[in-house]
Design an enzyme around this catalytic site. Structure first.
Site, PDB file in Angstrom:
ATOM      1  CG  HIS A  37     -81.918  -0.192  74.747  1.00 28.79           C
ATOM      2  ND1 HIS A  37     -82.613   1.035  74.116  1.00 28.79           N
ATOM      3  CD2 HIS A  37     -81.199  -0.692  73.454  1.00 28.79           C
ATOM      4  CE1 HIS A  37     -82.204   1.087  72.956  1.00 28.79           C
ATOM      5  NE2 HIS A  37     -81.446   0.169  72.490  1.00 28.79           N
ATOM      6  N   GLY A 149     -82.908  -8.158  71.172  1.00 26.66           N
ATOM      7  CA  GLY A 149     -84.264  -8.098  70.914  1.00 26.66           C
ATOM      8  C   GLY A 149     -85.293  -8.492  69.918  1.00 26.66           C
TER       9      GLY A 149
HETATM   10  P1  AMP Z   1     -80.056  -0.549  69.230  1.00 24.89           P
HETATM   11  O1  AMP Z   1     -79.594   0.258  70.391  1.00 24.89           O
HETATM   12  O2  AMP Z   1     -81.398  -0.192  68.594  1.00 24.89           O
HETATM   13  O3  AMP Z   1     -79.184  -1.075  68.274  1.00 24.89           O
HETATM   14  O4  AMP Z   1     -80.872  -1.942  70.122  1.00 24.89           O
HETATM   15  C1  AMP Z   1     -79.907  -2.668  70.884  1.00 24.89           C
HETATM   16  C2  AMP Z   1     -80.557  -4.087  71.177  1.00 24.89           C
HETATM   17  O5  AMP Z   1     -81.677  -3.704  71.998  1.00 24.89           O
HETATM   18  C3  AMP Z   1     -80.998  -4.922  69.936  1.00 24.89           C
HETATM   19  O6  AMP Z   1     -80.740  -6.218  70.471  1.00 24.89           O
HETATM   20  C4  AMP Z   1     -82.386  -4.665  70.017  1.00 24.89           C
HETATM   21  O7  AMP Z   1     -83.165  -5.826  69.080  1.00 24.89           O
HETATM   22  C5  AMP Z   1     -83.032  -4.353  71.386  1.00 24.89           C
HETATM   23  N1  AMP Z   1     -84.212  -3.686  71.264  1.00 24.89           N
HETATM   24  C6  AMP Z   1     -84.282  -2.479  70.623  1.00 24.89           C
HETATM   25  N2  AMP Z   1     -85.732  -2.094  70.774  1.00 24.89           N
HETATM   26  C7  AMP Z   1     -86.435  -3.068  71.560  1.00 24.89           C
HETATM   27  C8  AMP Z   1     -87.518  -3.278  72.169  1.00 24.89           C
HETATM   28  N3  AMP Z   1     -88.438  -2.349  72.023  1.00 24.89           N
HETATM   29  N4  AMP Z   1     -87.858  -4.102  72.886  1.00 24.89           N
HETATM   30  C9  AMP Z   1     -86.764  -5.389  73.118  1.00 24.89           C
HETATM   31  N5  AMP Z   1     -85.477  -4.935  72.521  1.00 24.89           N
HETATM   32  C10 AMP Z   1     -85.209  -4.122  72.057  1.00 24.89           C
END
Ligand code: AMP
Length: 285
Positions: A37, A149
């Protein structure tokens, strides 16, 4: 960093920045933040004048109620990390703020083929929930650029489609997957793995690397099977190991040796569902 809970306050605040032609970058999250994030925030800081981050665990995108109930929350630490990363505005809406008329009978988005495969197939309704929350957030923030991501590759494609459907010209920036030192893709759900599972979870990354190394032109049936076998022998219950066209996500069974190719995996370790992907053959090669 300003913390805002109400939509009306958010637009008042953003209107002032928009009036002075500031470029607004937006990073939506569900909290339990990690370096993945923070990499999105860093990229947003580089590309924008004002960075808005949101934390909202969206109930409508969980097809499994226990996954929703067990979703990790580390709010105090999240706030600390976002402040240190230089986020300007943290939007922290309640469920009532996001869904004033409740979460039943919400709008439906025509995502076509994208919703019939992979995550769409194994998590029915998930992408409708993602679109329901993202359309609301996007209309509230109206950012110039949106940062998401690659780890959630299909989600990136769904959101690009959503932006077309809701007629927003927002720039979409896909950021590379950030991994732990051993290669495990960072994920909020990793917090739910016990020590033994955490060590075993690296098998996903090792599988992706092995499949990339063994990739050959022709039928992909045996390499997909090899992926499933590797994961199963690491104790995973596999939802899918699939190869798809990197641009369209069309599933590929027979590879011509040149089409841009991505491998995507979803598998359970205990009751924790993990996803990951890797570009096998890039657009430019
Ligand atoms: P989430 O909180 O899981 O909904 O993720 C929020 C954002 O962070 C989304 O755009 C995800 O794709 C991105 N994200 C989650 N894990 C990763 C990671 N390991 N590397 C890069 N971006 C990530």
């Amino acid at each position: 960093m300003v913390i805002i809970k109400r939509t009306t306050q958010l637009s008042d605040y953003l209107d002032r920045h928009k009036a002075s032609k500031k470029k607004i970058g937006f990073v939506p999250t569900m909290g339990a933040l990690h370096k993945g994030h923070l990499a999105l925030v860093e990229r947003a800081k580089k590309d924008s004048d004002i960075v808005v981050c949101s934390i909202f665990v969206n109930p409508t995108q969980f097809n499994n109620p226990s996954d929703y109930q067990k979703y990790p929350s580390t709010l105090e630490n999240d706030i600390y990390q976002l402040e240190a990363a230089g986020v300007d505005i943290l939007f922290l809406p309640s469920i009532e703020e996001m869904y004033p008329n409740g979460t039943k009978d919400l709008e439906h988005y025509d995502l076509g083929y994208l919703e019939t495969i992979l995550e769409g197939q194994f998590r029915p309704g998930h992408f409708q929930g993602v679109c329901q929350v993202m359309s609301r957030l996007m209309k509230m923030v109206l950012p110039d650029a949106l940062f998401m991501g690659q780890k959630d590759y299909q989600q990136c494609m769904v959101i690009k489609r959503l932006l077309e459907i809701i007629l927003l010209k927002t720039e979409f920036v896909t950021c590379p997957t950030v991994r732990e030192a051993d290669g495990l893709a960072m994920s909020s759900r990793n917090l739910r793995l016990n020590n033994e599972e955490r060590q075993g979870a690296v098998a996903i990354y090792k599988t992706l690397l092995a499949l990339k190394a063994d990739l050959k032109k022709g039928s992909l049936a045996s390499i997909k099977k090899q992926g499933v076998t590797m994961l199963e022998s690491g104790g995973f219950k596999v939802d899918y190991v699939e190869m798809a066209d990197q641009n369209t996500l069309e599933i590929i069974d027979d590879w011509d040796g040149s089409k841009p190719l991505i491998v995507l995996v979803a598998a359970f370790l205990g009751d924790v569902r993990l996803i990951d992907n890797m570009i096998m053959r890039d657009n430019n090669l």
